[in-house]
Design a protein around this motif. Structure first.
Motif, PDB file in Angstrom:
ATOM      1  N   UNK A   1       0.836  -1.205   0.000  1.00 60.82           N
ATOM      2  CA  UNK A   1       0.000   0.000   0.000  1.00 60.82           C
ATOM      3  C   UNK A   1       0.871   1.255   0.000  1.00 60.82           C
ATOM      4  N   UNK A   2       2.013   1.196   0.693  1.00 59.64           N
ATOM      5  CA  UNK A   2       2.919   2.350   0.721  1.00 59.64           C
ATOM      6  C   UNK A   2       3.548   2.552  -0.662  1.00 59.64           C
TER       7      UNK A   2
ATOM      8  N   UNK B   1       2.413   1.539  -3.574  1.00 61.68           N
ATOM      9  CA  UNK B   1       1.388   1.991  -4.520  1.00 61.68           C
ATOM     10  C   UNK B   1       0.896   3.392  -4.188  1.00 61.68           C
ATOM     11  N   UNK B   2       0.946   3.744  -2.902  1.00 64.19           N
ATOM     12  CA  UNK B   2       0.558   5.094  -2.507  1.00 64.19           C
ATOM     13  C   UNK B   2       1.456   6.131  -3.154  1.00 64.19           C
ATOM     14  N   UNK B   3       2.761   5.869  -3.145  1.00 57.30           N
ATOM     15  CA  UNK B   3       3.692   6.814  -3.791  1.00 57.30           C
ATOM     16  C   UNK B   3       3.554   6.771  -5.303  1.00 57.30           C
ATOM     17  N   UNK B   4       3.383   5.561  -5.849  1.00 60.03           N
ATOM     18  CA  UNK B   4       3.204   5.454  -7.301  1.00 60.03           C
ATOM     19  C   UNK B   4       1.996   6.270  -7.743  1.00 60.03           C
ATOM     20  N   UNK B   5       0.914   6.178  -6.962  1.00 57.60           N
ATOM     21  CA  UNK B   5      -0.322   6.884  -7.321  1.00 57.60           C
ATOM     22  C   UNK B   5      -0.136   8.399  -7.272  1.00 57.60           C
TER      23      UNK B   5
END
Lengths: 221, 264
Positions: B158-159, B161-165
């Motif tokens: 989640x971390x 993907x959070x930055x990717x998003x």
């Protein structure tokens, strides 16, 4: 056409794919879309696929009529920002997490503290929250911090997955108002997965209903 | 001066220690007797075979025989490094093998040619034990590193993907995790370098001293070996971390955690 999905699907064995597809749809500037569906119907997966976060997905995503792939993806995600259903607790303080998003190569603007203060006010968050750790704030606060972080990037499209689920009616109204202001400002659009009351207030332009990850029904209201 | 050879009688007396261990297990009902006998038998058979192979290779002194031994050592180390991890992804075996072979072969060949300056380079009395020391120690750091990056990318996706998003590139989103994994892999060698000679007397040095080498020479060898292990471990861990990163994150800057599966 701001954002367009073509033949979006996740090819897995029959019955195992969260999004058998193919899904086609497009979002225009000014669109305020709500996406509903029973649980397990693939609405969250669809939203993740729109942000190109699902590595299994096939099909194509077009942003401003250009197909997005490879090293164009991070810049695309800077314009089309996705917010996960449960706000991410990055291992740092709220302030550090806001600033970190401006350390990426795709970041063109400088970190804007004045804008942070303004959004904190609008979202009914106190300035003191900036120094708290993300894993120590409440669910409702984390949702608003995530939204604040996204809005700081000045996105063109917001993809929201139940972004107000942990908020009371009063706070929810602030979020709706903040989003309305953001949308009013130029060629912007939003897609929101929602269960009940939606984040676009009375301004919803389209209501989509997804069934079994395959069909998108346009509901007229 | 050479070491005193150990007679059969001497070996039998040492075997008494295993029987003592078996008695302890029996008395306390630890239930490890069977495992202990099998392990002891394996020790005798494996080392016995190794002795025969080494004796033969040492006598022949052919470069291709030495190379064959070295290659099989590297392959075994690569497999052992991956086998100890709790998760798998497609390509993990080749990643482990590449990391082990590049790091160990590079350091060992530099030591053989430039430090010990042995001619020919394949002199089995030097090449085999030196590579063996490096492999035995780096595979530990390597599997720690692989395990750490797989666990992090799985449990903290989640971390990532959070930055990717938010527009991070795949490297920007994963760099802290690759760094943590490499650091984790280097901890054992850094720890053993800090206590060597104070708490532990390394096996290689002990062996050389027993074989009659002057302690100051044995110390020099030991220092070279520790540094080799440190270099090989950091290079190997870095390679393993980068290879895992490339396998688990797509060119479209997506974390493909579906490629990861947990064993058991």
């Amino acid at each position: 056409m701001l954002l367009r999905a073509r033949d979006l699907r996740i090819p897995e064995k029959a019955g195992e794919s969260p999004l058998p597809g193919p899904i086609n749809f497009a979002v225009d500037a000014g669109d305020r879309v709500t996406l509903t569906g029973t649980s397990g119907s693939g609405k969250s997966t669809l939203l993740r696929c729109l942000a190109m976060l699902d590595a299994r997905a096939l099909g194509s995503i077009h942003y401003r009529n250009t197909s997005v792939s490879g090293d164009a993806v991070p810049a695309f995600r800077r314009s089309v920002v996705y917010l996960a259903q449960s706000p991410v607790r990055f291992p740092m303080s709220v302030d550090a997490s806001l600033r970190h998003a401006f350390s990426f190569a795709t970041s063109r603007d400088a970190f804007d503290s004045a804008q942070v203060s303004k959004l904190l006010d609008q979202l009914k968050l106190s300035k003191a929250i900036l120094n708290r750790q993300l894993n120590q704030i409440s669910g409702g606060e984390a949702q608003r911090v995530a939204l604040l972080r996204a809005l700081l990037l000045k996105p063109t499209v917001l993809l929201l997955d139940e972004s107000t689920s942990a908020l009371d009616a009063e706070t929810k109204a602030c979020v709706v108002e903040t989003l309305a202001q953001w949308l009013a400002n130029g060629d912007r659009a939003g897609v929101a997965v929602t269960h009940g009351a939606d984040v676009w207030g009375d301004e919803v332009t389209r209501r989509l209903h997804i069934i079994a990850g395959k069909t998108l029904e346009e509901k007229t209201s | 001066m050479t070491a005193i050879a150990i007679s059969n009688q001497g070996l039998a007396i040492a075997g008494g220690f295993v029987i003592l261990a078996g008695l302890v297990s029996f008395a306390l009902r630890l239930g490890v007797q069977t495992k202990l006998w099998i392990a002891s038998a394996r020790t005798i058979v494996q080392l016995g075979l190794l002795g025969l192979v080494l004796k033969w290779v040492f006598e022949q002194r052919e470069w291709y025989l030495v190379t064959a031994v070295l290659v099989s050592m590297v392959i075994n180390a690569g497999i052992a490094a991956v086998r100890r991890t709790e998760r798998r992804f497609s390509g993990i075996w080749s990643s482990g093998l590449i990391a082990v072979s590049v790091s160990s072969v590079l350091t060992t060949s530099i030591v053989l040619t430039l430090v010990v300056s042995i001619r020919p380079w394949y002199e089995p009395r030097y090449a085999i034990p030196l590579l063996g020391m490096v492999l035995g120690n780096t595979l530990n750091g390597l599997s720690l590193c692989l395990d750490r990056i797989m666990t992090d990318l799985d449990e903290k996706r989640d971390v990532v993907e959070g930055w990717l998003a938010l527009g991070a590139s795949r490297w920007e989103a994963c760099r802290p995790f690759v760094g943590d994994a490499v650091r984790t892999g280097m901890i054992p060698i850094v720890n053993s370098m800090s206590v060597v000679g104070i708490v532990s007397l390394p096996g290689m040095m002990t062996g050389q001293i027993l074989a009659g080498a002057p302690p100051e020479d044995a110390v020099r060898y030991q220092i070279v070996v520790m540094f080799m292990i440190a270099g090989a471990t950091s290079l190997g861990a870095l390679l393993a971390g980068l290879l895992a990163f490339h396998r688990l994150v797509t060119p479209n800057h997506q974390l493909d955690h579906h490629r990861l599966r947990k064993l058991g």
